[in-house]
Design an enzyme around this catalytic site. Sequence first.
Site, PDB file in Angstrom:
ATOM      1  N   GLY A   1      30.077  12.954  -2.979  1.00  0.00           N
ATOM      2  CA  GLY A   1      28.863  12.831  -3.796  1.00  0.00           C
ATOM      3  C   GLY A   1      27.714  12.249  -2.997  1.00  0.00           C
ATOM      4  O   GLY A   1      27.262  11.138  -3.293  1.00  0.00           O
TER       5      GLY A   1
ATOM      6  N   GLU B   1      33.914  14.259   9.356  1.00  0.00           N
ATOM      7  CA  GLU B   1      33.511  15.457   8.628  1.00  0.00           C
ATOM      8  C   GLU B   1      33.017  16.556   9.563  1.00  0.00           C
ATOM      9  O   GLU B   1      33.094  17.737   9.248  1.00  0.00           O
ATOM     10  CB  GLU B   1      32.405  15.086   7.615  1.00  0.00           C
ATOM     11  CG  GLU B   1      32.091  16.217   6.669  1.00  0.00           C
ATOM     12  CD  GLU B   1      31.000  15.881   5.654  1.00  0.00           C
ATOM     13  OE1 GLU B   1      30.693  14.692   5.468  1.00  0.00           O
ATOM     14  OE2 GLU B   1      30.460  16.833   5.074  1.00  0.00           O
TER      15      GLU B   1
ATOM     16  N   ASN C   1      22.244  22.147  11.227  1.00  0.00           N
ATOM     17  CA  ASN C   1      22.228  22.169  12.692  1.00  0.00           C
ATOM     18  C   ASN C   1      20.908  21.649  13.260  1.00  0.00           C
ATOM     19  O   ASN C   1      20.885  21.053  14.333  1.00  0.00           O
ATOM     20  CB  ASN C   1      22.544  23.583  13.202  1.00  0.00           C
ATOM     21  CG  ASN C   1      24.049  23.860  13.120  1.00  0.00           C
ATOM     22  OD1 ASN C   1      24.782  23.113  12.475  1.00  0.00           O
ATOM     23  ND2 ASN C   1      24.498  24.912  13.767  1.00  0.00           N
ATOM     24  N   GLU C   2      19.815  21.862  12.511  1.00  0.00           N
ATOM     25  CA  GLU C   2      18.530  21.339  12.992  1.00  0.00           C
ATOM     26  C   GLU C   2      18.590  19.809  13.056  1.00  0.00           C
ATOM     27  O   GLU C   2      18.187  19.195  14.044  1.00  0.00           O
ATOM     28  CB  GLU C   2      17.380  21.769  12.051  1.00  0.00           C
ATOM     29  CG  GLU C   2      17.066  23.259  12.057  1.00  0.00           C
ATOM     30  CD  GLU C   2      18.053  24.078  11.225  1.00  0.00           C
ATOM     31  OE1 GLU C   2      18.820  23.481  10.440  1.00  0.00           O
ATOM     32  OE2 GLU C   2      18.068  25.312  11.375  1.00  0.00           O
TER      33      GLU C   2
ATOM     34  N   SER D   1      31.141  20.235  -3.831  1.00  0.00           N
ATOM     35  CA  SER D   1      32.245  21.199  -3.724  1.00  0.00           C
ATOM     36  C   SER D   1      33.475  20.674  -4.448  1.00  0.00           C
ATOM     37  O   SER D   1      33.871  19.517  -4.263  1.00  0.00           O
ATOM     38  CB  SER D   1      32.593  21.444  -2.253  1.00  0.00           C
ATOM     39  OG  SER D   1      31.450  21.827  -1.536  1.00  0.00           O
TER      40      SER D   1
ATOM     41  N   SER E   1      24.789  14.570  -1.526  1.00  0.00           N
ATOM     42  CA  SER E   1      23.534  15.311  -1.723  1.00  0.00           C
ATOM     43  C   SER E   1      23.030  15.214  -3.164  1.00  0.00           C
ATOM     44  O   SER E   1      23.805  15.106  -4.111  1.00  0.00           O
ATOM     45  CB  SER E   1      23.753  16.789  -1.390  1.00  0.00           C
ATOM     46  OG  SER E   1      24.285  16.916  -0.107  1.00  0.00           O
TER      47      SER E   1
HETATM   48  C1  LIG Z   1      28.899  25.248   1.535  1.00  0.00           C
HETATM   49  C2  LIG Z   1      28.285  23.900   1.262  1.00  0.00           C
HETATM   50  C3  LIG Z   1      29.056  22.882   0.733  1.00  0.00           C
HETATM   51  C4  LIG Z   1      28.477  21.623   0.463  1.00  0.00           C
HETATM   52  N1  LIG Z   1      29.256  20.653  -0.104  1.00  0.00           N
HETATM   53  C5  LIG Z   1      28.697  19.452  -0.376  1.00  0.00           C
HETATM   54  C6  LIG Z   1      29.477  18.434  -1.024  1.00  0.00           C
HETATM   55  O1  LIG Z   1      30.650  18.632  -1.361  1.00  0.00           O
HETATM   56  N2  LIG Z   1      28.892  17.253  -1.284  1.00  0.00           N
HETATM   57  C7  LIG Z   1      27.599  16.978  -0.921  1.00  0.00           C
HETATM   58  O2  LIG Z   1      27.168  15.852  -1.137  1.00  0.00           O
HETATM   59  N3  LIG Z   1      26.832  17.927  -0.354  1.00  0.00           N
HETATM   60  C8  LIG Z   1      27.342  19.151  -0.073  1.00  0.00           C
HETATM   61  N4  LIG Z   1      26.568  20.128   0.497  1.00  0.00           N
HETATM   62  C9  LIG Z   1      25.146  19.874   0.718  1.00  0.00           C
HETATM   63  C10 LIG Z   1      24.755  19.743   2.172  1.00  0.00           C
HETATM   64  O3  LIG Z   1      25.216  18.546   2.712  1.00  0.00           O
HETATM   65  C11 LIG Z   1      23.232  19.875   2.247  1.00  0.00           C
HETATM   66  O4  LIG Z   1      22.916  21.224   1.873  1.00  0.00           O
HETATM   67  C12 LIG Z   1      22.675  19.586   3.601  1.00  0.00           C
HETATM   68  O5  LIG Z   1      22.833  18.236   3.945  1.00  0.00           O
HETATM   69  C13 LIG Z   1      21.182  19.957   3.692  1.00  0.00           C
HETATM   70  O6  LIG Z   1      20.458  19.381   2.653  1.00  0.00           O
HETATM   71  P1  LIG Z   1      19.494  20.263   1.726  1.00  0.00           P
HETATM   72  O7  LIG Z   1      20.246  21.460   1.268  1.00  0.00           O
HETATM   73  O8  LIG Z   1      18.898  19.352   0.704  1.00  0.00           O
HETATM   74  O9  LIG Z   1      18.344  20.799   2.705  1.00  0.00           O
HETATM   75  P2  LIG Z   1      17.054  19.984   3.190  1.00  0.00           P
HETATM   76  O10 LIG Z   1      17.465  18.644   3.668  1.00  0.00           O
HETATM   77  O11 LIG Z   1      16.022  20.079   2.130  1.00  0.00           O
HETATM   78  O12 LIG Z   1      16.613  20.851   4.438  1.00  0.00           O
HETATM   79  C14 LIG Z   1      15.917  22.086   4.289  1.00  0.00           C
HETATM   80  C15 LIG Z   1      15.640  22.631   5.706  1.00  0.00           C
HETATM   81  O13 LIG Z   1      14.821  21.700   6.440  1.00  0.00           O
HETATM   82  C16 LIG Z   1      15.439  21.348   7.665  1.00  0.00           C
HETATM   83  N5  LIG Z   1      15.209  19.925   7.971  1.00  0.00           N
HETATM   84  C17 LIG Z   1      15.291  18.902   7.098  1.00  0.00           C
HETATM   85  N6  LIG Z   1      15.068  17.726   7.734  1.00  0.00           N
HETATM   86  C18 LIG Z   1      14.853  18.038   9.044  1.00  0.00           C
HETATM   87  C19 LIG Z   1      14.596  17.249  10.220  1.00  0.00           C
HETATM   88  N7  LIG Z   1      14.534  15.917  10.169  1.00  0.00           N
HETATM   89  N8  LIG Z   1      14.459  17.910  11.400  1.00  0.00           N
HETATM   90  C20 LIG Z   1      14.547  19.253  11.473  1.00  0.00           C
HETATM   91  N9  LIG Z   1      14.784  20.061  10.383  1.00  0.00           N
HETATM   92  C21 LIG Z   1      14.942  19.452   9.195  1.00  0.00           C
HETATM   93  C22 LIG Z   1      16.921  21.592   7.445  1.00  0.00           C
HETATM   94  O14 LIG Z   1      17.577  21.862   8.664  1.00  0.00           O
HETATM   95  C23 LIG Z   1      16.930  22.810   6.522  1.00  0.00           C
HETATM   96  O15 LIG Z   1      16.832  23.982   7.272  1.00  0.00           O
HETATM   97  C24 LIG Z   1      27.109  21.386   0.753  1.00  0.00           C
HETATM   98  C25 LIG Z   1      26.327  22.421   1.287  1.00  0.00           C
HETATM   99  C26 LIG Z   1      26.890  23.671   1.524  1.00  0.00           C
HETATM  100  C27 LIG Z   1      26.018  24.769   2.084  1.00  0.00           C
END
Ligand SMILES: Cc1cc2nc3c(=O)[nH]c(=O)nc-3n(C[C@H](O)[C@H](O)[C@H](O)COP(=O)(O)OP(=O)(O)OC[C@H]3O[C@@H](n4cnc5c(N)ncnc54)[C@H](O)[C@@H]3O)c2cc1C
Length: 367
Positions: free
Chosen positions: A123, A242, A353-354, A157, A125
Site C-alpha cells: 500500500g 523489490e 525506470n526514469e 496488486s 502508491s
Molecule cells: C503492474 C503494476 C503493479 C503495481 N502494483 C503496485 C502495488 O501493488 N502497490 C503499490 O503501492 N503500487 C503499485 N504500482 C504502482 C507503481 O509503483 C507506480 O505506478 C509507480 O511508482 C509510478 O507512479 P505513478 O504511476 O503515480 O506515475 P508518476 O509518478 O505520476 O510518473 C509519471 C511519469 O513521470 C515520470 N517521472 C516522475 N517523477 C520523475 C522524476 N523525478 N524524474 C524523471 N521522471 C519522473 C515517471 O517516470 C513516469 O513516466 C503498480 C504499478 C504497476 C504498473
Amino acid sequence: MTGAHLDELRREVRGFVADQLAAGAFTPLIDSWLCGWDESFTASLAKQGWLGMTVPVHYGGHGRSFQERFVVTEELLAAGAPVAAHWIADRQIVPSLLKYGTEEQKSEFLPRIVAGECFFGIGMSEPDSGSDLASVRTRAVRVDGGWSITGTKVWTSGAHRAHAFIVLARTEPVDPSHRHAGLSQFIVDLRAPGVQVRPIISMNGGHHFNEVVLDEVFVPDAMVFGEIGHGWTQVTSELSFERSGPERFLSTFPLLARALENTSDDPELGRLVARVAGLHHMSTAVAGALERGENPDVPAAVVKVLGTTVEGDIADYADRQNGDDAATEAEWAHLVATAVDQRPGFTLRGGTNEVLRGVIARGLGLR
Ligand SMILES: Cc1cc2nc3c(=O)[nH]c(=O)nc-3n(C[C@H](O)[C@H](O)[C@H](O)COP(=O)(O)OP(=O)(O)OC[C@H]3O[C@@H](n4cnc5c(N)ncnc54)[C@H](O)[C@@H]3O)c2cc1C
C-alpha cells in the site's frame, strides 16, 4: 553454500516443475508473479519447503540462504509458474518483518507465510503519489489503543485476494525541509471495517489492480510496522528486495524459451539470451549482498532498469515473430498477446525506470 549444492537444488526444482506441468497443474504464464494467482500451486510449493525459505526455523521457516531462494524463484519464473499469490509476502514482507517486525508480528505472520496461508499487498502508491512517495496523503491519526487511517491507495496488486497490506501513511504534517520525515507504516487487515477494495480492470479484462479506500480504519498499536516516523527508511530498505530479483528480467522468459525451441541461429535472439544471462549474474550478486546485510539500492536499481528493458524487448521480439499470421498457434499467440498487454507495466512497477536512473546517477555521485 557450494555451487554444486545450488545446482542440485536447481535440478530438484526443474524436476518438480516438469512433474507439475505433466500433471496439468499449470500452464506457463507471462508475468506469472503478478497474474498467476493460484493458491493450490502456492500450497504445493509450501509443501516442498520453498516458501519463506529464508525465515528462521524458530518462526516455522527453513533457515535457508538468499541464494537458495534465488535459485527456486528463478526456476519457477522461467517456467511461467503461477506464483503471484505468495509473491509479495515471500519476497518483501518476510525480510521486512524479520528486520522491523515485533516478536508478536513475526510469530503471527511468518509461520502462515511459510505455510502459504497468508498473502500480502503493498500500500504505497496513491492517486497523486507514485514516484514521489513522500507526497502520500493517507493520514494516520492517534486514537485510543492504536491509529485511525484514512486515505486512498491505488494500483494495489492482489488486494482483492490478499489478507493484509502494508500501508505507508503520514503521521505528522509535511515539513517542507524534511519531506521524508513524519511517515510511518502499518499492517492493515484488508477485511477490517472501513476498508473498501474496488477493482480496477485492465484493458485485457484481467483483474489484479485495485483501489483501496480506507475510511477511519482502526489499526491497533500491535500492527504499527517498525517505528512511527521511520516509514521512509523502512520503505527504501524494502525496495532493494523489490527491485533486484529475477522477476525483473524473467516476466516474459517463457516466450524466449519457446522461441529458442524453434530457432537457434537468429542473432537477435542470441543477444536477448546474452542479456538475460548477464542479468542472472548481476541479480545473483545482489542476492549475495542482501544475504550479507548490505543495502544494495544502486545495484538493485541497475538490475531493474536493465532487466525490465530486456523483458519488454523479448515481448517486442515475440510480437514481431508473430506478425499477422492467422495460422499462429493459439497458445503462443495468447502468450505473446499477454506479454504485449503487460509490457507497459514492467518499467513502471516498483519505481519507474526514469526515476531509477536518477537513483543510479545519485549513487554514482553524478547529481
Ligand atoms: C503492474 C503494476 C503493479 C503495481 N502494483 C503496485 C502495488 O501493488 N502497490 C503499490 O503501492 N503500487 C503499485 N504500482 C504502482 C507503481 O509503483 C507506480 O505506478 C509507480 O511508482 C509510478 O507512479 P505513478 O504511476 O503515480 O506515475 P508518476 O509518478 O505520476 O510518473 C509519471 C511519469 O513521470 C515520470 N517521472 C516522475 N517523477 C520523475 C522524476 N523525478 N524524474 C524523471 N521522471 C519522473 C515517471 O517516470 C513516469 O513516466 C503498480 C504499478 C504497476 C504498473
